[in-house]
Design a protein around this motif. Sequence first.
Motif, PDB file in Angstrom:
ATOM      1  N   LEU A 105      40.158  51.365  26.333  1.00 17.99           N
ATOM      2  CA  LEU A 105      40.098  51.475  24.886  1.00 17.99           C
ATOM      3  C   LEU A 105      39.201  50.395  24.295  1.00 17.99           C
ATOM      4  CD1 LEU A 105      43.874  52.179  24.195  1.00 17.99           C
ATOM      5  CD2 LEU A 105      41.991  53.795  23.869  1.00 17.99           C
ATOM      6  N   THR A 106      39.079  49.292  25.021  1.00 16.97           N
ATOM      7  CA  THR A 106      38.228  48.161  24.656  1.00 16.97           C
ATOM      8  C   THR A 106      37.457  47.778  25.915  1.00 16.97           C
ATOM      9  OG1 THR A 106      39.761  46.427  25.369  1.00 16.97           O
ATOM     10  CG2 THR A 106      40.105  47.344  23.170  1.00 16.97           C
ATOM     11  N   PRO A 107      36.511  46.861  25.836  1.00 10.85           N
ATOM     12  CA  PRO A 107      35.992  46.298  27.084  1.00 10.85           C
ATOM     13  C   PRO A 107      37.153  45.727  27.904  1.00 10.85           C
ATOM     14  CG  PRO A 107      34.620  45.642  25.243  1.00 10.85           C
ATOM     15  CD  PRO A 107      35.826  46.313  24.644  1.00 10.85           C
ATOM     16  N   VAL A 108      37.166  46.019  29.195  1.00 11.05           N
ATOM     17  CA  VAL A 108      38.283  45.603  30.041  1.00 11.05           C
ATOM     18  C   VAL A 108      37.776  44.892  31.287  1.00 11.05           C
ATOM     19  CG1 VAL A 108      39.918  47.393  29.299  1.00 11.05           C
ATOM     20  CG2 VAL A 108      38.347  47.869  31.177  1.00 11.05           C
ATOM     21  N   THR A 109      38.627  44.018  31.800  1.00 13.02           N
ATOM     22  CA  THR A 109      38.440  43.423  33.125  1.00 13.02           C
ATOM     23  C   THR A 109      39.590  43.912  33.983  1.00 13.02           C
ATOM     24  OG1 THR A 109      37.396  41.459  32.184  1.00 13.02           O
ATOM     25  CG2 THR A 109      38.203  41.294  34.445  1.00 13.02           C
ATOM     26  N   LEU A 110      39.251  44.512  35.112  1.00 10.33           N
ATOM     27  CA  LEU A 110      40.242  45.135  35.986  1.00 10.33           C
ATOM     28  C   LEU A 110      40.155  44.544  37.385  1.00 10.33           C
ATOM     29  CD1 LEU A 110      39.377  48.836  35.088  1.00 10.33           C
ATOM     30  CD2 LEU A 110      41.318  47.575  34.174  1.00 10.33           C
ATOM     31  N   ALA A 111      41.287  44.476  38.041  1.00 12.62           N
ATOM     32  CA  ALA A 111      41.321  44.159  39.467  1.00 12.62           C
ATOM     33  C   ALA A 111      41.784  45.407  40.207  1.00 12.62           C
ATOM     34  CB  ALA A 111      42.269  42.995  39.747  1.00 12.62           C
ATOM     35  N   ARG A 112      41.030  45.809  41.229  1.00 15.03           N
ATOM     36  CA  ARG A 112      41.423  46.956  42.055  1.00 15.03           C
ATOM     37  C   ARG A 112      42.270  46.431  43.209  1.00 15.03           C
ATOM     38  NH1 ARG A 112      38.274  49.699  44.788  1.00 15.03           N
ATOM     39  NH2 ARG A 112      38.874  51.844  44.334  1.00 15.03           N
ATOM     40  N   VAL A 113      43.524  46.861  43.259  1.00 12.43           N
ATOM     41  CA  VAL A 113      44.467  46.381  44.266  1.00 12.43           C
ATOM     42  C   VAL A 113      44.741  47.527  45.231  1.00 12.43           C
ATOM     43  CG1 VAL A 113      46.673  45.237  44.658  1.00 12.43           C
ATOM     44  CG2 VAL A 113      45.475  44.900  42.484  1.00 12.43           C
ATOM     45  N   THR A 114      44.426  47.331  46.487  1.00 10.40           N
ATOM     46  CA  THR A 114      44.529  48.404  47.473  1.00 10.40           C
ATOM     47  C   THR A 114      45.953  48.547  47.999  1.00 10.40           C
ATOM     48  OG1 THR A 114      44.020  46.940  49.333  1.00 10.40           O
ATOM     49  CG2 THR A 114      42.150  47.979  48.191  1.00 10.40           C
ATOM     50  N   GLN A 115      46.208  49.671  48.640  1.00  7.65           N
ATOM     51  CA  GLN A 115      47.530  49.909  49.227  1.00  7.65           C
ATOM     52  C   GLN A 115      47.885  48.856  50.267  1.00  7.65           C
ATOM     53  OE1 GLN A 115      48.044  53.813  50.915  1.00  7.65           O
ATOM     54  NE2 GLN A 115      50.240  53.552  51.194  1.00  7.65           N
ATOM     55  N   PRO A 116      46.980  48.493  51.208  1.00  9.01           N
ATOM     56  CA  PRO A 116      47.342  47.436  52.169  1.00  9.01           C
ATOM     57  C   PRO A 116      47.684  46.108  51.500  1.00  9.01           C
ATOM     58  CG  PRO A 116      45.425  48.638  52.941  1.00  9.01           C
ATOM     59  CD  PRO A 116      45.680  49.106  51.545  1.00  9.01           C
ATOM     60  N   THR A 117      47.014  45.797  50.397  1.00  7.14           N
ATOM     61  CA  THR A 117      47.310  44.554  49.680  1.00  7.14           C
ATOM     62  C   THR A 117      48.710  44.587  49.097  1.00  7.14           C
ATOM     63  OG1 THR A 117      44.987  44.172  49.151  1.00  7.14           O
ATOM     64  CG2 THR A 117      46.617  43.052  47.788  1.00  7.14           C
ATOM     65  N   ILE A 118      49.070  45.697  48.459  1.00  2.00           N
ATOM     66  CA  ILE A 118      50.410  45.818  47.890  1.00  2.00           C
ATOM     67  C   ILE A 118      51.463  45.778  48.988  1.00  2.00           C
ATOM     68  CG2 ILE A 118      51.984  47.399  46.690  1.00  2.00           C
ATOM     69  CD1 ILE A 118      49.691  48.209  44.901  1.00  2.00           C
ATOM     70  N   GLU A 119      51.206  46.479  50.081  1.00  2.00           N
ATOM     71  CA  GLU A 119      52.164  46.469  51.194  1.00  2.00           C
ATOM     72  C   GLU A 119      52.318  45.071  51.769  1.00  2.00           C
ATOM     73  OE1 GLU A 119      50.491  49.414  53.729  1.00  2.00           O
ATOM     74  OE2 GLU A 119      51.483  51.095  52.692  1.00  2.00           O
ATOM     75  N   GLY A 120      51.204  44.328  51.855  1.00  3.15           N
ATOM     76  CA  GLY A 120      51.273  42.966  52.359  1.00  3.15           C
ATOM     77  C   GLY A 120      52.104  42.071  51.459  1.00  3.15           C
ATOM     78  N   LEU A 121      51.956  42.236  50.146  1.00  4.96           N
ATOM     79  CA  LEU A 121      52.739  41.436  49.206  1.00  4.96           C
ATOM     80  C   LEU A 121      54.231  41.721  49.333  1.00  4.96           C
ATOM     81  CD1 LEU A 121      50.557  41.736  45.969  1.00  4.96           C
ATOM     82  CD2 LEU A 121      51.020  39.628  47.228  1.00  4.96           C
ATOM     83  N   THR A 122      54.578  42.993  49.400  1.00  5.31           N
ATOM     84  CA  THR A 122      56.001  43.344  49.448  1.00  5.31           C
ATOM     85  C   THR A 122      56.633  42.962  50.779  1.00  5.31           C
ATOM     86  OG1 THR A 122      55.446  45.606  50.154  1.00  5.31           O
ATOM     87  CG2 THR A 122      55.723  45.214  47.789  1.00  5.31           C
ATOM     88  N   GLU A 123      55.843  43.010  51.842  1.00  8.55           N
ATOM     89  CA  GLU A 123      56.380  42.618  53.153  1.00  8.55           C
ATOM     90  C   GLU A 123      56.530  41.110  53.286  1.00  8.55           C
ATOM     91  OE1 GLU A 123      53.707  44.416  55.888  1.00  8.55           O
ATOM     92  OE2 GLU A 123      54.399  46.470  55.462  1.00  8.55           O
ATOM     93  N   SER A 124      55.702  40.375  52.563  1.00  6.14           N
ATOM     94  CA  SER A 124      55.734  38.917  52.688  1.00  6.14           C
ATOM     95  C   SER A 124      56.833  38.281  51.850  1.00  6.14           C
ATOM     96  CB  SER A 124      54.382  38.316  52.253  1.00  6.14           C
ATOM     97  OG  SER A 124      54.183  38.470  50.843  1.00  6.14           O
ATOM     98  N   SER A 125      57.328  38.994  50.837  1.00  2.00           N
ATOM     99  CA  SER A 125      58.306  38.396  49.925  1.00  2.00           C
ATOM    100  C   SER A 125      59.220  39.454  49.341  1.00  2.00           C
ATOM    101  CB  SER A 125      57.579  37.668  48.780  1.00  2.00           C
ATOM    102  OG  SER A 125      58.465  37.348  47.729  1.00  2.00           O
ATOM    103  N   THR A 126      60.510  39.322  49.598  1.00  2.00           N
ATOM    104  CA  THR A 126      61.490  40.221  48.986  1.00  2.00           C
ATOM    105  C   THR A 126      61.482  40.074  47.476  1.00  2.00           C
ATOM    106  OG1 THR A 126      62.905  40.073  50.943  1.00  2.00           O
ATOM    107  CG2 THR A 126      63.936  40.832  48.910  1.00  2.00           C
ATOM    108  N   ARG A 127      61.244  38.843  46.999  1.00  2.00           N
ATOM    109  CA  ARG A 127      61.223  38.591  45.560  1.00  2.00           C
ATOM    110  C   ARG A 127      60.084  39.357  44.891  1.00  2.00           C
ATOM    111  NH1 ARG A 127      61.024  33.582  45.946  1.00  2.00           N
ATOM    112  NH2 ARG A 127      63.258  33.230  45.896  1.00  2.00           N
ATOM    113  N   ILE A 128      58.909  39.351  45.512  1.00  8.48           N
ATOM    114  CA  ILE A 128      57.785  40.110  44.956  1.00  8.48           C
ATOM    115  C   ILE A 128      58.084  41.601  45.009  1.00  8.48           C
ATOM    116  CG2 ILE A 128      55.379  40.779  45.336  1.00  8.48           C
ATOM    117  CD1 ILE A 128      54.790  37.910  46.138  1.00  8.48           C
ATOM    118  N   ALA A 129      58.664  42.071  46.119  1.00  6.83           N
ATOM    119  CA  ALA A 129      58.993  43.495  46.233  1.00  6.83           C
ATOM    120  C   ALA A 129      59.960  43.919  45.130  1.00  6.83           C
ATOM    121  CB  ALA A 129      59.599  43.775  47.609  1.00  6.83           C
TER     122      ALA A 129
END
Length: 245
Positions: A98-122
């Motif tokens: 809707l406006t100029p935006v800055t985006l980060a593309r987060v891949t499936q392996p990255t999300i899986e790595g985050l959730t596997e590394s920390s129950t708190r993040i999951a």
Amino acid sequence: MNNPFIRKLENFTRFSQAERKALEDATGQNVRRLGSREDIVNEGDEPRAVNLVLEGWACRYKQLQDGRRQIIAFFLPGDLCDPHIFTLRQMDHAVASLTPVTLARVTQPTIEGLTESSTRIAETLWWEMLHNAAVQREWTVSLGQRSAVERLAHLLCELYMRLRAVGLTEGTAYDLRVTQADLADTLGLSSVHVNRTIQELRGAGQITWKGRRLTIHDLPALMALALFDPNYLHLDHEGAHLDAQ
């Protein structure tokens, strides 16, 4: 804290320093910038990554064959656009800036790595999904039951609360980064009706909207008018029992 994603998630629970670094690293790669009114994801695309809004505003929308558009979500800084889309073969909606935006593309392996590394993040990513679902339910209630002035007042209260959660308000003022046409496509009203409703709130002394700056003059009164209960946003540290020590 400059990362709006971490700031938003810590409305649920507090992370350790290591977890914050992991989230920073995950969202600091594959960063891209787009201009205003550009499609980020098209309906029918194969989901390849989750888009995280770091700056600017975006929306989720559906468009009918005759061109009519319904905006079904606003994405603000700190919001993940559809964190669990990898289970789909193709997108059933579109996402646009809707406006100029800055985006980060987060891949499936990255999300899986985050959730596997920390129950708190999951747990917190599940909270993010449930928070988004709760917002969607409230928007449905607005379309089905609230009057025009209640719909607009409710949306303005919600946006204030969500922006405040990531440090983007000043008192009860914030940048409202949408047009009246966008509001019409969100609230299920005509542009003329939206304009008339804005004038009604202005005339009652509830708001000032000058340029892109919206000021709410009496937040409790606007919340009462909108029948707004902020509990559905779940921003009051519900995951305190998970806080890192």
